[in-house]
Design a protein around this motif. Structure first.
Motif, mmCIF file in Angstrom:
data_model
loop_
_atom_site.group_PDB
_atom_site.id
_atom_site.type_symbol
_atom_site.label_atom_id
_atom_site.label_comp_id
_atom_site.label_asym_id
_atom_site.label_seq_id
_atom_site.Cartn_x
_atom_site.Cartn_y
_atom_site.Cartn_z
ATOM 1 N N ASP A 4 0.849 -1.191 0.000
ATOM 2 C CA ASP A 4 0.000 0.000 0.000
ATOM 3 C C ASP A 4 0.887 1.244 0.000
ATOM 4 O O ASP A 4 1.682 1.458 0.919
ATOM 5 C CB ASP A 4 -0.898 -0.020 1.244
ATOM 6 N N THR A 6 -0.233 4.399 0.064
ATOM 7 C CA THR A 6 -0.915 5.574 0.599
ATOM 8 C C THR A 6 0.017 6.374 1.519
ATOM 9 O O THR A 6 0.697 5.808 2.381
ATOM 10 C CB THR A 6 -2.177 5.157 1.383
ATOM 11 N N GLU A 49 -4.568 7.759 -2.698
ATOM 12 C CA GLU A 49 -5.385 6.543 -2.718
ATOM 13 C C GLU A 49 -4.589 5.430 -3.377
ATOM 14 O O GLU A 49 -3.921 5.651 -4.392
ATOM 15 C CB GLU A 49 -6.672 6.732 -3.534
ATOM 16 N N ASP A 50 -4.691 4.242 -2.813
ATOM 17 C CA ASP A 50 -4.048 3.075 -3.415
ATOM 18 C C ASP A 50 -4.909 1.848 -3.152
ATOM 19 O O ASP A 50 -5.004 1.374 -2.017
ATOM 20 C CB ASP A 50 -2.645 2.875 -2.840
ATOM 21 N N GLY A 51 -5.549 1.374 -4.215
ATOM 22 C CA GLY A 51 -6.390 0.195 -4.086
ATOM 23 C C GLY A 51 -5.638 -1.110 -4.247
ATOM 24 O O GLY A 51 -6.247 -2.189 -4.216
ATOM 25 N N CYS A 56 -2.352 3.954 -8.794
ATOM 26 C CA CYS A 56 -2.742 4.658 -7.577
ATOM 27 C C CYS A 56 -2.953 6.122 -7.932
ATOM 28 O O CYS A 56 -2.681 6.553 -9.056
ATOM 29 C CB CYS A 56 -1.682 4.509 -6.485
#
Length: 394
Positions: A4, A6, A49-51, A56
């Motif tokens: 992640d 973020t 944001e990082d899904g 991202c």
């Protein structure tokens, strides 16, 4: 599995603009969609944001190597963590239009296989003060403001430079029903109209209809009924529709998603008293306001309901169809339904270039050629713009 990212800080070389108000960069094999940057810049960005997938999202927080098109923003909220309304305040207005033109060209080529460079045309009035209709969100304390980007958070703004000078501060000073929305409209006479549910601390005077004028006519609109937010856009669009529709005298025209009948007024003049124009609109109040405004044009008939459900029930073969759908566009089922009725011309008003490009592909697959295309910068400082396309049966 990708870690992640973020809140990670990245130094990025910024590439091309993309649809959605951001530019494309890459880091360690991943795509990074960067807001508040311009093509060719080098920026320091924070991942917002990082899904966990191939891309991202990030906000530029420092410019290490600036584009010559960069200018100071007009609003302190046009920044990382700020308002979601403006995407391009940091770009010169001419550069904004060039970026939008690049997005339109890319979408047409990628989704429809059409190579068609198009200039996004400037509208009168300049890049600020054009937004004559503003919707505010209300926070839990009853304070109105604008939402942060991709968030439900309400920002405590004092004004917005996109709205006409002096229209927002008096409204922002009031309290409203928590969690609701407030719509503010500045009409053709410069009068301010405030539509808000529930009691308002301090209150507003009892409101009358929102008076709007275009194509030499006047509409008296009920609160919440749609009208374009840029004051120059209704006449601009109507002029293009009139030129391209070219409905024959005594002919049949359809105005789909017709609202209060702006385009129907133009089509009715073309077909004359011996012709017919059918407006299909889902808002009952919009239809009521349109009927009242266009009562002198009996050749206009009104149908209330969803276009997707009613199009199969419309009588006759139209000579021309004008369609102004919501952002999602027309879509496969509706394009096929229209083509089955065989109009000679379809004038498509679109506010999303990706949806338009998909519809271009659908029309061309059914034997309708894209013969004309214009684009207008109806929403300066944002990534949005308006297009009008003409399809002709071949």
């Amino acid at each position: 599995m990708t870690a992640d990212w973020t809140d990670r800080i990245l130094d990025l070389d910024v590439g091309a603009v993309a649809h959605g108000g951001h530019c494309v960069a890459r880091s360690e094999g991943r795509v990074v969609f960067v807001r508040h940057a311009l093509p060719g810049e080098r920026v320091r960005a924070v991942v917002s944001e990082d899904g966990g997938g191939a891309f991202c999202r990030a906000d530029a927080v420092a410019v290490l190597d600036a584009s010559p098109d960069r200018v100071p923003s007009s609003c302190v909220w046009a920044r990382a963590g700020g308002c979601g309304g403006c995407d391009l305040q940091h770009a010169d207005p001419a550069a904004q239009r060039a970026l939008k033109g690049a997005v339109l060209a890319e979408q047409l080529q990628r989704l429809a296989g059409v190579v068609r460079p198009t200039v996004v045309e400037e509208l009168p009035g300049g890049p600020l003060g054009w937004r004559h209709r503003v919707r505010l969100a209300v926070d839990a304390a009853g304070r109105a403001g604008l939402r942060a980007h991709r968030s439900h958070d309400v920002l405590p703004i004092a004004d917005c430079p996109l709205a006409p000078a002096g229209t927002l501060p008096s409204v922002l000073a009031h309290s409203f029903e928590p969690g609701g929305e407030v719509e503010i409209a500045s009409d053709a006479d410069g009068l301010l109209h405030v539509d808000a549910p529930g009691p308002q601390a301090g209150g507003f005077p009892e409101d009358g209809p929102v008076v709007q004028r275009a194509v030499g006519r006047e509409w008296r609109l009920s609160p919440g009924v749609f009208w374009q937010v840029h004051p120059a856009l209704p006449d601009t669009l109507a002029a293009v529709v009139a030129q391209w529709a070219d409905a024959p005298a005594g002919g049949v025209a359809w105005d789909l998603y017709g609202g209060v009948g702006l385009f129907a007024a133009v089509l009715a003049e073309q077909v004359g008293p011996d012709g017919g124009v059918t407006v299909v609109e889902s808002s009952r109040q919009a239809v009521a306001d349109g009927r009242a405004a266009l009562a002198d044009l009996p050749q206009i008939g009104w149908r209330v309901g969803r276009v997707e459900r009613l199009v199969e029930t419309l009588d006759g073969q139209p000579d021309v169809v004008v369609a102004d759908p919501p952002r999602k566009g027309l879509g496969k089922a509706l394009v096929e339904a229209l083509c089955d009725r065989g109009p000679q011309r379809v004038v498509h008003v679109a506010c999303d270039p990706a949806a338009l490009a998909r519809d271009v592909s659908l029309f061309e697959a059914r034997g309708y050629a894209l013969t004309e295309l214009r684009a207008f910068d109806a929403f300066p400082m944002t990534h949005h713009f308006e297009c009008v396309a003409l399809f002709v049966r071949v």
